[in-house]
Write an enzyme that holds these catalytic residues in place. Structure first.
Site, PDB file in Angstrom:
ATOM      1  N   ASP A 140      13.451 -72.181  44.929  1.00  0.00           N
ATOM      2  CA  ASP A 140      14.588 -72.933  45.459  1.00  0.00           C
ATOM      3  C   ASP A 140      14.510 -74.384  44.993  1.00  0.00           C
ATOM      4  OD1 ASP A 140      16.942 -73.223  46.957  1.00  0.00           O
ATOM      5  OD2 ASP A 140      15.838 -74.014  48.665  1.00  0.00           O
ATOM      6  N   HIS A 147      23.406 -84.616  48.462  1.00  0.00           N
ATOM      7  CA  HIS A 147      22.670 -84.028  49.585  1.00  0.00           C
ATOM      8  C   HIS A 147      21.357 -84.769  49.818  1.00  0.00           C
ATOM      9  CE1 HIS A 147      20.950 -81.024  52.267  1.00  0.00           C
ATOM     10  NE2 HIS A 147      19.897 -80.927  51.473  1.00  0.00           N
ATOM     11  N   GLU A 212      22.406 -73.648  54.223  1.00  0.00           N
ATOM     12  CA  GLU A 212      22.474 -74.478  53.024  1.00  0.00           C
ATOM     13  C   GLU A 212      23.356 -73.781  52.000  1.00  0.00           C
ATOM     14  OE1 GLU A 212      18.382 -77.128  53.121  1.00  0.00           O
ATOM     15  OE2 GLU A 212      18.514 -75.455  51.697  1.00  0.00           O
ATOM     16  N   GLU A 214      24.428 -72.896  48.612  1.00  0.00           N
ATOM     17  CA  GLU A 214      23.793 -72.882  47.298  1.00  0.00           C
ATOM     18  C   GLU A 214      24.407 -71.798  46.423  1.00  0.00           C
ATOM     19  OE1 GLU A 214      19.571 -73.116  46.996  1.00  0.00           O
ATOM     20  OE2 GLU A 214      19.299 -73.939  49.028  1.00  0.00           O
ATOM     21  N   ASP A 246      20.547 -70.488  51.881  1.00  0.00           N
ATOM     22  CA  ASP A 246      19.121 -70.636  52.162  1.00  0.00           C
ATOM     23  C   ASP A 246      18.971 -71.211  53.569  1.00  0.00           C
ATOM     24  OD1 ASP A 246      16.475 -70.274  51.128  1.00  0.00           O
ATOM     25  OD2 ASP A 246      16.269 -72.447  51.117  1.00  0.00           O
ATOM     26  N   ARG A 250      15.413 -76.686  60.767  1.00  0.00           N
ATOM     27  CA  ARG A 250      15.189 -78.114  60.516  1.00  0.00           C
ATOM     28  C   ARG A 250      14.078 -78.713  61.379  1.00  0.00           C
ATOM     29  NH1 ARG A 250      17.568 -78.594  55.625  1.00  0.00           N
ATOM     30  NH2 ARG A 250      19.802 -78.166  55.698  1.00  0.00           N
ATOM     31  N   GLN A 253      10.812 -77.500  60.013  1.00  0.00           N
ATOM     32  CA  GLN A 253      10.606 -78.138  58.706  1.00  0.00           C
ATOM     33  C   GLN A 253      10.107 -79.577  58.838  1.00  0.00           C
ATOM     34  OE1 GLN A 253      14.103 -77.897  56.266  1.00  0.00           O
ATOM     35  NE2 GLN A 253      13.176 -78.916  54.513  1.00  0.00           N
ATOM     36  N   LYS A 266      11.606 -72.030  55.953  1.00  0.00           N
ATOM     37  CA  LYS A 266      12.446 -71.483  54.892  1.00  0.00           C
ATOM     38  C   LYS A 266      12.174 -70.014  54.578  1.00  0.00           C
ATOM     39  CE  LYS A 266      14.684 -75.165  53.175  1.00  0.00           C
ATOM     40  NZ  LYS A 266      16.107 -75.219  52.849  1.00  0.00           N
ATOM     41  N   THR A 270      16.925 -65.644  53.412  1.00  0.00           N
ATOM     42  CA  THR A 270      17.850 -66.183  52.413  1.00  0.00           C
ATOM     43  C   THR A 270      18.856 -65.077  52.148  1.00  0.00           C
ATOM     44  OG1 THR A 270      16.140 -67.564  51.382  1.00  0.00           O
ATOM     45  CG2 THR A 270      18.089 -67.059  50.053  1.00  0.00           C
ATOM     46  N   GLU A 386      23.796 -82.589  57.490  1.00  0.00           N
ATOM     47  CA  GLU A 386      24.481 -83.752  56.932  1.00  0.00           C
ATOM     48  C   GLU A 386      25.693 -84.129  57.770  1.00  0.00           C
ATOM     49  OE1 GLU A 386      25.127 -83.752  52.537  1.00  0.00           O
ATOM     50  OE2 GLU A 386      24.153 -81.792  52.665  1.00  0.00           O
TER      51      GLU A 386
END
Length: 438
Positions: A140, A147, A212, A214, A246, A250, A253, A266, A270, A386
């Site tokens: 990844d 971002h 996320e 992607e 993905d 948070r 993380q 993570k 996915t 975000e």
């Protein structure tokens, strides 16, 4: 990079009428690949290609005497329950099969061809899908400057970007075993979290679950260990692109990432879409890759004239949120953001080239995540973190609900397509994943 050819002709139409409908994701100019079987059947999964609202069953097609030469070899490789063997055949085989399928599905095909192919069609509504390839490894990337800046400002307002971002297509190695297909039910992960002001972590369910936005990049042909793929040759090694979510925990993380990067945050899930759109189909939507004169320029191994002239791809992307209340009330999902892959700071070719310069051997079916895709505006954010400022400013939805992060029962839907004057619109279908309530 693929040159434009007759399969990109916007005027081309299929004898399968649903492939000619306005706004169709799968016109004859697309022909994306999947792995599927009929719902409720006992048959094995096999490879297929989308046209309109149908799937052309390539295993069934291989039993006909319609194909010959390299196309026949290629379609036999597609009888397997993964696309890996077909990927490994390389760009000449990919192109030969796609062009042959284009000819067979074209409106000019004769009646005998149409009658034969009718026996190979399966309505998409009657199909269930599995992963398109046996994914040996998953990497990844972290390649959106917008971002990276938005996230960095939440924690390092005066210095949001790390110095290496301008020089390296950053990435970490993910977990291939937890990659799932669209429709995946995602269980909220457990892990350690360090509460604000605390010195001792706690263990429990993630409370800051995020998506996320992607793209997934499937490696077609690999490279020998110790031999790098030069930037100018990368796209002979990349088969195509799908949508990819993905999922990210948070709060987990934030505690675990120093010094080696994310782990449990993570590796739990996915999700990728059903359809892999070939690099050849994407050729009309290439754009110049721009790096401003005031920004650091790439090192020589990440430079190539074709990457400058055609490295970016204008793939339009949207994120939609469907809450439990939306479903209960019979309401439509709400769009959260829209952006384009053309904004990415690093290109697909640069990601692949950098991945191999140390001697890493990529293999057919390996999956690369593009990294979160965010554009320059606030409405183009590729993650809820975000938009909600890490939960500090929750979004208020049209139905009055608020979201700083995802709730149990929330479903996230990605949509993607390409559109350009003078060319057909092609799409990626949709990618859906839902947070399990158990």
């Amino acid at each position: 990079m693929t040159e434009l050819n007759y399969t990109h002709d916007a005027a081309a139409q299929s004898w399968i009428e649903t492939g000619n409908s306005a706004g169709c994701d799968f016109p004859i100019q697309n022909l994306p690949f999947t792995v599927f079987r009929r719902v409720g059947g006992s048959e094995k999964s096999r490879c297929g290609v989308a046209i309109g609202d149908q799937i052309l069953d390539l295993a069934a097609l291989s039993l006909l005497s319609t194909l010959e030469g390299l196309s026949a070899d290629a379609v036999r490789a597609c009888c397997n329950p993964q696309l890996n063997d077909f990927f490994a055949m390389g760009p000449a085989a990919w192109r030969a099969l796609r062009h042959t399928l284009f000819d067979l599905l074209h409106r000019d095909a004769d009646d005998a061809t149409r009658q034969q192919l009718q026996t190979c069609l399966v309505p998409q509504a009657q199909a269930e899908h599995s992963l398109p390839a046996r994914i040996g490894d998953y990497t990844d990337f972290y390649t959106s400057i917008h971002h990276a800046t938005n996230i960095g400002r939440l924690f390092r307002p005066k210095d949001p970007l790390t110095a290496n971002f301008h020089w390296i297509p950053l990435a970490y190695h993910g977990r291939a075993s937890s990659v799932g297909i669209s429709g995946q039910q995602v269980r909220r992960p457990l892990g350690q979290v360090l509460p604000a002001g605390a010195s001792v972590p706690t263990y429990g369910r993630c409370s800051q679950l995020d998506y996320e936005l992607e793209l997934g990049i499937f490696i077609g042909t690999g490279n020998a260990q110790g031999e790098a793929i030069p930037l100018g040759e990368v796209e002979d090694h990349v088969f195509g692109i799908c949508l990819l979510n993905d999922w990210s925990a948070r709060d987990i993380q934030a505690w675990e990432s120093a010094p080696l990067g994310p782990f449990l945050a993570k590796n739990f899930a996915t999700t990728i879409s059903h359809w892999v759109v070939t690099m050849e189909a994407l050729a009309p939507y290439r754009q110049p890759w721009l790096r401003g004169n005031d920004a650091p320029q790439p090192l020589p191994y990440l430079e190539h004239p074709r990457n400058r002239s055609q490295g970016a791809i204008d793939i339009q992307l949207e994120v939609w949120l469907e809450t439990e209340r939306h479903r209960r009330d019979g309401a439509l999902a709400q769009r959260l953001s829209r952006t384009s892959f053309r904004h990415q700071y690093w290109t697909v070719a640069q990601m692949v080239a950098h991945h191999t310069i140390g001697g890493c051997n990529l293999q057919s079916g390996d999956l690369l995540g593009s990294g979160t895709i965010s554009g320059p505006g606030p409405e183009e954010a590729g993650a809820l973190m975000e938009m909600s400022q890490a939960g500090r400013r929750p979004l208020t939805l049209d139905n009055g609900e608020q979201r700083g992060f995802l709730d149990d029962g929330d479903a996230i839907v990605f949509k993607g397509w390409c559109k350009k004057p003078g060319f057909a619109r092609i799409g990626f279908g949709e990618l859906r994943g839902q947070i399990s309530e158990t």
